[in-house]
Design an enzyme around this catalytic site. Structure first.
Site, mmCIF file in Angstrom:
data_model
loop_
_atom_site.group_PDB
_atom_site.id
_atom_site.type_symbol
_atom_site.label_atom_id
_atom_site.label_comp_id
_atom_site.label_asym_id
_atom_site.label_seq_id
_atom_site.Cartn_x
_atom_site.Cartn_y
_atom_site.Cartn_z
ATOM 1 C CB SER A 267 39.348 5.360 53.752
ATOM 2 O OG SER A 267 38.821 6.380 54.584
ATOM 3 C CE LYS A 268 37.152 10.086 47.650
ATOM 4 N NZ LYS A 268 36.894 11.446 48.131
ATOM 5 N NE ARG A 269 33.958 7.241 53.311
ATOM 6 C CZ ARG A 269 34.058 6.075 53.938
ATOM 7 N NH1 ARG A 269 34.014 6.011 55.250
ATOM 8 N NH2 ARG A 269 34.168 4.956 53.251
ATOM 9 C CG ASP A 272 37.872 13.646 51.399
ATOM 10 O OD1 ASP A 272 38.917 13.959 50.792
ATOM 11 O OD2 ASP A 272 36.962 12.957 50.888
#
Ligand code: GLU
Length: 511
Positions: A267-269, A272
């Site tokens: 995921s994008k998380r 990050d």
């Protein structure tokens, strides 16, 4: 293949394009091109609540950057338009099919208000089934054209009561899907709910629109992420009811791209958290939050695609580096894996490094130039610039590394690493470099081999190991302990600049 294949990428314009989405594009594109077919971009914007301004242009920009340009799209329409579902809705396309489904008993009108639906969920919720669905067991207790009599239904319709159209899924049947990657998959209809097909505002839901559009656009193959597998039986039921299963596209549900650590979809998380991008290009969400893209951190589009192709496919030979053209020639769905592939950022960078080494300096120049300009570094035109790229490209993993590796060619090293020279600096070295300047001033030709030969000869005469002199020379020319061959650097800098840099650092050192 009897018919020329038609494949589509059907994104919803709701945000940045995740690398899994780009891989879906890639596999559809490769298959289409491999078999002389057509690649279509269809914008699935029926969910107005999730629509994000700019997302559609962003998708197009991503495809353009990757070189995966659609043959038909909202921007380049072919004979199957419109290519945006919101525009297709305006033409009444979906309503016609929804009405037909009702007429033929495959769907029904449901008049339940949001409060009634809420009431149903709380009333029938049990610990085993905390969120009961609108399905064959509950529909009889709700307000719809199956539970109400014909007269009542007619009067609600005539009176303008808002309604949705739901698919009627009868329990106890088996739906079979032949997936190109997973083979035959069987689903029981008993676990399915009566999904909404047409919303109260007349907008179709994804389930109706995807089936109608794949049919009308004559899509022959549909490859999409594994997360759509649970929706597939509903689509098969709709295909059967509306168009006959024989016209259905051949499906493939592509394996997930997994987190580098642990389980589950990347995921994008995760990006990050672990410090790498998951979007193809920079994406700024409506709240103004920026998410970095592979392009902006310095990936070549070819390397990005190559890396994505290998996350779920290989040609069986062990080869890892492929151009897009080679992928088109070699790609086959038989070799797409069933299991998910863990994303590995170090491996992704390896692909980029290989691609940079592989690229010519001329091809790299237009991509790298703006990066120097951005940092306020003035660069020469033409060959002088590409020569530098040729010298340093082996050392660059990301395009942004070119600035770090190459800036000293174009700007005087303001803060040379004096400490590294000073520790071992002495009179003998001082004399050596003074003599080197004298020799270099007189050299008839200024070229790398000659500079090196003279340097070594002088080192031998001074009885100093060349190794002890090379590092100071490098720091004088470069500013630090990095860069390509030091005599190649001197050759590029030219006589005047080389001597100027040596002299400058000598002036800062104490013997
Ligand atoms: N609109 C869906 C999405 O956003 C498309 C899924 C499909 O390809 O059927 O991914």
């Amino acid at each position: 293949m009897s018919k020329k294949p038609r494949l589509r990428f059907a994104p919803s314009p709701t945000g940045g394009l995740h690398l899994g989405g780009v891989r879906t594009v890639l596999y559809n594109y490769l298959f289409a091109k491999r078999h002389g077919g057509t690649f279509v971009l269809r914008i699935e914007d029926t969910d107005q609540a999730r629509y994000v301004d700019g997302a559609e242009q962003y998708i197009l920009d991503c495809l353009q950057w990757c070189g995966l340009e659609p043959d038909e799209s909202p921007f380049n329409p072919g004979p199957y338009g419109p290519y945006r579902q919101s525009e297709r809705k305006e033409k009444g396309i979906y309503r016609e099919y929804a009405d037909r489904l009702v007429k033929e008993g495959h769907a029904y009108y449901a008049f339940d208000s949001p409060e009634q639906l809420e009431e149903m969920r709380s009333r029938y919720s049990t610990p085993e089934n905390p969120s009961p669905q609108y399905n064959h067991t509950l529909r009889g207790k709700m307000r719809n054209s199956l539970s109400l009599d014909a007269e009542e239904t007619a009067s609600l319709l005539a009176g303008g009561t808002p309604y949705v159209i739901r698919i009627r899924v009868d329990p106890g049947q088996e739906v079979c899907l032949n997936d190109m990657i997973r083979g035959e998959i069987r689903f029981s209809t008993s676990g399915l709910d009566d999904k909404v097909l047409l919303k109260a505002d007349g907008m179709p839901t994804y389930h109706l629109a995807v089936v109608v559009d794949d049919y009308l656009m004559e899509i022959t193959h549909a490859f999409r992420g594994e997360e759509w597998l649970p929706s597939a039986p509903v689509h098969v039921l709709l295909w059967k009811a509306l168009f006959g299963e024989q016209h259905m596209p051949k499906w493939a549900h592509l394996p997930l791209i997994l987190k580098p650590d642990g389980n589950g979809k990347l995921s994008k998380r995760d990006g990050d958290r672990l410090g790498f991008p998951v979007f193809a290009l920079n994406w700024t969400d409506p709240k103004g939050e920026l998410t970095k893209g592979f392009r902006e951190i310095g990936f070549l589009p070819g390397a990005f695609l190559n890396m994505l192709a290998m996350l779920g496919w290989n040609d069986g030979s062990g080869q890892e580096l492929f151009t897009l053209q080679e992928l088109i020639e070699k790609f086959s769905m038989e070799r797409v894996h069933k299991g998910g592939a863990k994303f590995d950022f170090e491996k992704a960078k390896w692909f980029n490094h290989e691609w940079i080494k592989w690229s010519t300096a001329d091809a790299l120049a237009p991509l790298v130039k703006p990066l120097f300009v951005e940092k306020g570094i003035a660069i020469p035109e033409g060959e002088r610039f590409t020569q530098v790229l040729g010298l340093i490209k082996e050392r660059c993993t990301l395009l942004t590394d070119f600035v770090q590796q190459g800036a000293f060619f174009f700007t005087f090293p303001a803060n040379p690493d004096l400490a590294s020279i000073q520790a071992k600096w002495n009179e003998a070295k001082q004399l050596f470099f003074a003599e080197l300047i004298r020799q270099y001033e007189l050299l008839p030709e200024w070229e790398a081999d000659r500079l090196e030969a003279d340097f070594k000869q002088m080192a031998a005469a001074a009885e100093i190991k060349p190794g002890d002199l090379l590092q100071p020379l490098r720091i004088m020319l470069v500013g630090g302990k990095y860069g390509p061959g030091v005599f190649a650097i001197a050759a590029w800098l030219g006589r005047q600049e080389t001597i100027h840099r040596i002299r400058h650092v000598m002036g800062l050192l104490r013997p």
